[in-house]
Design an enzyme around this catalytic site. Structure first.
Site, short mmCIF file in Angstrom:
data_model
loop_
_atom_site.label_atom_id
_atom_site.label_comp_id
_atom_site.label_asym_id
_atom_site.label_seq_id
_atom_site.Cartn_x
_atom_site.Cartn_y
_atom_site.Cartn_z
N LYS A 60 0.55 -1.52 0.10
CA LYS A 60 0.02 -0.06 0.03
C LYS A 60 0.99 1.25 -0.10
O LYS A 60 1.97 1.21 0.34
CB LYS A 60 -0.93 0.00 1.42
CG LYS A 60 -1.97 -1.14 1.21
CD LYS A 60 -2.94 -1.18 2.29
CE LYS A 60 -3.74 -2.25 2.30
NZ LYS A 60 -4.98 -2.17 3.32
N TYR A 107 -12.44 -2.41 -3.77
CA TYR A 107 -12.75 -2.63 -2.35
C TYR A 107 -14.36 -2.19 -2.37
O TYR A 107 -14.97 -2.09 -1.26
CB TYR A 107 -12.47 -1.44 -1.45
CG TYR A 107 -10.74 -1.94 -1.03
CD1 TYR A 107 -10.66 -2.96 -0.16
CD2 TYR A 107 -9.71 -0.94 -1.47
CE1 TYR A 107 -9.27 -3.29 0.17
CE2 TYR A 107 -8.50 -1.25 -0.83
CZ TYR A 107 -8.15 -2.33 0.04
OH TYR A 107 -7.13 -2.63 0.38
N PHE A 144 -15.51 3.57 6.79
CA PHE A 144 -14.28 3.72 6.42
C PHE A 144 -14.08 3.52 4.93
O PHE A 144 -12.98 4.10 4.20
CB PHE A 144 -13.29 2.98 6.99
CG PHE A 144 -13.31 1.52 6.93
CD1 PHE A 144 -12.94 0.97 5.83
CD2 PHE A 144 -13.97 0.62 7.68
CE1 PHE A 144 -12.96 -0.44 5.57
CE2 PHE A 144 -14.00 -0.59 7.82
CZ PHE A 144 -13.74 -1.23 6.35
N ARG A 165 -1.75 -14.33 4.95
CA ARG A 165 -2.25 -13.54 6.12
C ARG A 165 -1.55 -13.87 7.47
O ARG A 165 -1.36 -12.93 8.37
CB ARG A 165 -3.83 -14.07 6.31
CG ARG A 165 -4.60 -13.98 5.15
CD ARG A 165 -6.31 -13.90 5.17
NE ARG A 165 -6.86 -13.21 6.17
CZ ARG A 165 -7.42 -12.04 5.89
NH1 ARG A 165 -7.06 -11.42 4.61
NH2 ARG A 165 -8.05 -11.21 6.66
N THR A 191 -5.17 -7.20 10.47
CA THR A 191 -5.47 -5.81 10.16
C THR A 191 -5.20 -4.64 10.87
O THR A 191 -4.47 -3.58 10.30
CB THR A 191 -6.99 -5.87 9.88
OG1 THR A 191 -7.37 -6.98 9.09
CG2 THR A 191 -7.27 -4.62 9.04
N ARG A 237 2.85 -6.22 9.31
CA ARG A 237 2.25 -5.19 9.90
C ARG A 237 2.51 -4.62 11.24
O ARG A 237 2.63 -3.34 11.54
CB ARG A 237 0.49 -5.46 9.75
CG ARG A 237 -0.32 -5.35 8.60
CD ARG A 237 -1.44 -6.12 8.78
NE ARG A 237 -2.29 -5.69 7.21
CZ ARG A 237 -3.21 -6.43 6.84
NH1 ARG A 237 -3.73 -7.59 7.66
NH2 ARG A 237 -4.03 -6.23 5.78
N ASN A 288 -1.97 0.36 6.52
CA ASN A 288 -1.47 -1.03 7.00
C ASN A 288 -0.63 -1.66 6.41
O ASN A 288 -0.31 -2.87 6.47
CB ASN A 288 -2.72 -1.95 7.88
CG ASN A 288 -3.74 -2.32 6.85
OD1 ASN A 288 -3.60 -2.01 5.51
ND2 ASN A 288 -4.57 -3.31 7.22
N HIS A 310 -2.24 -5.61 1.75
CA HIS A 310 -3.58 -6.25 1.79
C HIS A 310 -3.28 -7.74 1.15
O HIS A 310 -2.28 -7.74 0.36
CB HIS A 310 -4.36 -5.52 0.68
CG HIS A 310 -5.57 -6.46 0.22
ND1 HIS A 310 -6.90 -6.37 0.95
CD2 HIS A 310 -5.76 -7.12 -0.85
CE1 HIS A 310 -7.60 -7.06 0.21
NE2 HIS A 310 -7.15 -7.67 -0.68
N GLU A 329 -9.84 -11.21 -7.14
CA GLU A 329 -8.99 -10.20 -6.79
C GLU A 329 -7.51 -10.46 -7.78
O GLU A 329 -7.11 -9.28 -8.31
CB GLU A 329 -8.46 -10.07 -5.38
CG GLU A 329 -9.52 -9.89 -4.70
CD GLU A 329 -9.09 -9.41 -3.14
OE1 GLU A 329 -7.68 -9.72 -2.73
OE2 GLU A 329 -9.93 -9.13 -2.26
#
Ligand code: CMP
Length: 140
Positions: free
Chosen positions: A11, A51, A59, A87, A93, A104, A114, A117, A128
């Site tokens: 990100k 998203y 948010f 993950r 998250t 993270r 964060n 993704h 995705e």
């Protein structure tokens, strides 16, 4: 165990701090292979579509704004149980809850900024991955 593919996004908070290489090192040392990768600047249209599942969340607007605020690196990761494994490598998250050593825990600035993704299910991973990549772009 099944060989899976999952979508990763590095990100804007991470690309801004020049962390792509450090994050890629954690992905690779965690046992996953980067089989496609592209650096892009998201538009509001792209972020909103990607998203879309969060459209009703409070948010959503801020998240789309943030995802367009700088370059992102979209990636396909491949390996055994890649969806769950990534993950684990990312951590929770909310970085306040992320286990030590995770991406993270080390790099995220907030629940929004964060750093990464990752897809959360096989169905979402397939959707995705194909959102950003065609089969010819993915070289295992
Ligand atoms: P990601 O895994 O990309 O999926 C949705 C994103 O929304 C999440 O990571 C966070 O960056 C962002 N987000 C912002 N606020 C929240 C929140 N309160 N709960 C969950 N996700 C949030």
């Amino acid at each position: 165990m099944a060989i899976e593919r999952t979508l990763s996004i590095i990100k804007p908070d991470a690309t801004r701090r020049n962390l792509t290489g450090k994050i890629n090192a954690l992905i690779e040392s965690g046992g996953l292979r980067i089989v496609a990768q592209r650096r892009i600047r998201m538009t509001h249209d792209i972020a909103g579509k990607f998203y879309g599942v969060h459209r009703e969340r409070s948010f959503f607007g801020s998240l789309c704004e943030f995802m367009c605020s700088g370059p992102v690196v979209v990636q396909v990761l491949e390996g055994e149980n890649a969806i769950l494994r990534y993950r684990e490598i990312m951590g929770a998250t909310n970085p306040a809850n992320a286990a030590p050593g995770t991406i993270r825990a080390q790099f995220a600035e907030s629940i929004e900024a964060n750093s990464v993704h990752g897809s959360d299910s096989p169905e979402n991973a397939a959707t995705e991955v194909s959102f950003f990549f065609g089969e010819v772009d993915i070289v295992g």
